[in-house]
Every structure is written in structure tokens, then in C-alpha cells.
Design an enzyme around this catalytic site. Structure first.
Site, short mmCIF file in Angstrom:
data_model
loop_
_atom_site.label_atom_id
_atom_site.label_comp_id
_atom_site.label_asym_id
_atom_site.label_seq_id
_atom_site.Cartn_x
_atom_site.Cartn_y
_atom_site.Cartn_z
CG ASN A 9 34.78 16.31 79.09
OD1 ASN A 9 34.54 15.32 80.04
ND2 ASN A 9 33.73 16.61 78.85
CE LYS A 11 32.57 15.36 75.61
NZ LYS A 11 31.51 15.64 74.23
CG HIS A 95 30.30 20.02 78.32
ND1 HIS A 95 29.38 19.60 78.06
CD2 HIS A 95 31.76 20.07 77.91
CE1 HIS A 95 30.58 19.31 76.45
NE2 HIS A 95 31.75 19.24 76.92
CD GLU A 97 28.09 15.94 75.52
OE1 GLU A 97 28.96 16.09 74.61
OE2 GLU A 97 28.83 15.75 77.06
CD GLU A 167 33.86 22.70 75.56
OE1 GLU A 167 34.69 21.93 74.86
OE2 GLU A 167 32.61 22.20 75.49
N GLY A 173 31.47 17.16 69.69
CA GLY A 173 31.29 16.27 68.93
C GLY A 173 30.84 15.67 67.48
CB SER A 213 35.86 18.84 66.60
OG SER A 213 34.25 18.33 66.79
#
Length: 249
Positions: A9, A11, A95, A97, A167, A173, A213
């Protein structure tokens, strides 16, 4: 038998030219699709060029998001039907985010999953827990609630076309990956929840990934766990040689 999947991914990284160059660097060095499915999710602007570059290779191209309508007055959104007709195979939905920065709720994610499936796409649905629950040492319950809400109203056939990604948002991140046992716990709870919602046979057909990660140092342990069917990779997927190391772990 569930075919494992490693998906990157990106992003909001890479230009169209950089995306195509990446695909050209990796597409001939991937395992056969019947052994391991590989996918790359790039920015919307790059997807068609990436798809064209990947033709004839095992690599599938994924979208990072879509809307829950195929057309209409929705400025800036991306149609799931248009993605499918452009040759896109997967779409990442839910996701952390998207939930955090764009305030997407479980109700919205549920609509998007249904729209993506109706258009012919295979959703990769992200579910997380919270740092507070993990630090407190309790079991991961939040991820179970996410599955119950995000998958509401899906048939057994629908759910078998969905890939779920566990996740934990505290691992995305941050460089702080869940250890293999924590990752396996989250994936196991997702499968148990699907079994509760449908039945064991259905749950055994659904692929469940870990994301957060993921690196070349922990990929082997993660992929060797029977409850983990693959990984959704963020930062480590941005470099073609690192991505190949992950795929050929």
C-alpha cells in the site's frame, strides 16, 4: 486451500512514471500466482498505467479507496465500477488513515464493501484495535466489533470474496510491529468472528492478513503462522528491491 497474499500500500507516494518504473522492476521476479498472490495499491492517478505495465505478469493492481456509488455528483471520488472496468482487481477499504483523517465510519465502510463487491472488485478490509487495549494487556475485542459492523448484510458468497487485514493502529507507520503472537491473535479473532457470523467452512475460505510495520526482518515469522494468510505492507513496499525481498521471503 487459501493462497497467501502480499500486498503493498503506497498511500500518497510516487508519480505515474515512478509507479510504472517500479512495476517494470518487479513484475518478472514474482512467484506464480497459484503459490502467492502479489498486489500493489497505488495512487488513483497511476492505476491504469500500472495495470498496463503489469499485463502478462502475476502482479495485480489495487486501488487504495473507492466510493459507494458508481456515478453521480460526488466530486473527487472514485467509482468502483470504473476501477473494475480499468482492470483493477482489489480495493483497500477501511484503512485506519481513512477512518481517522476522513472520518469514515463503519456504516460508510459497509456501503463501500457492498458497492465494491457489486462492481466486481475484491475488497481488502482493514480492521484495528487500540493502543490502550494492547498496553493494558487485554485481548483484542475492538477488531471483533469492527467485523460485525463492516460485514453486516453480506452473504456467505460475498464474505468469501473479501480479504480482511488486521492492522493495529499503533503499529501503522510507527516502526512498532505487533509481535507474531499478537498478530496471530488478531487474525484468529477475525476468523472466529466470521465463523460465528456464518460457519466454519466460510471462515476457512476467507483470507486474513496482518498489516503494521511489516519489514524484511519480521516477514518470515509472520508468514509462518497458520492464522496469518499474508501481509499488507506500507513503507517497506515503496522500494522495489525491498518489496521483492518481502515477496520472496
Amino acid at each position: 486451500m487459501r493462497v497467501p497474499i502480499i500486498a503493498g500500500n503506497w498511500k500518497m507516494h510516487k508519480t505515474v512514471a515512478e509507479s510504472v518504473d517500479f512495476v517494470n522492476q518487479v513484475k518478472d521476479q514474482l512467484p506464480p500466482a497459484n503459490e502467492l498472490e502479489t498486489a500493489l495499491a497505488g495512487p488513483t492517478l497511476s492505476l491504469v498505467s500500472m495495470h498496463n505495465a503489469a499485463i502478462g505478469s502475476p502482479l495485480k493492481i489495487a486501488a487504495e479507496n473507492c466510493y459507494y456509488q458508481n456515478e453521480g455528483a460526488y466530486t473527487g471520488e472514485t467509482s468502483p465500477l470504473a476501477l473494475y472496468q480499468a482492470g483493477i482487481h482489489h480495493v483497500i477499504l477501511g484503512h485506519s488513515e481513512r477512518r481517522r483523517y476522513f472520518h469514515e465510519t463503519d456504516e460508510i465502510i459497509n456501503k463501500k464493501i457492498k458497492a465494491a463487491l457489486a462492481a466486481g472488485l475484491c475488497p481488502i478490509v482493514c480492521c484495528d484495535d487500540t493502543m490502550g487495549r494492547r498496553v493494558a494487556g487485554s485481548q483484542v475485542h475492538w477488531v471483533v466489533n469492527r467485523i460485525l459492523l463492516d460485514a453486516q448484510g453480506l452473504s456467505a458468497d460475498d464474505i468469501c470474496r473479501v480479504t480482511f487485514a488486521y492492522e493495529p493502529n499503533w503499529a501503522i507507520g510507527t516502526g512498532q510491529s505487533a509481535d507474531p503472537s499478537q498478530a496471530a491473535e488478531g487474525c484468529y479473532l477475525i476468523r472466529q468472528t466470521i465463523s460465528y457470523m456464518y460457519n466454519r467452512d466460510v471462515a476457512d475460505n476467507v483470507r486474513i492478513l496482518y498489516g503494521g510495520s511489516v519489514t524484511t526482518d519480521n516477514i518470515h515469522q509472520l508468514m509462518n503462522n497458520r492464522d496469518i494468510d499474508g501481509v499488507l505492507v506500507g513503507g517497506a513496499s515503496l522500494d522495489p528491491q525491498t518489496f521483492l525481498q518481502l515477496v520472496n521471503h
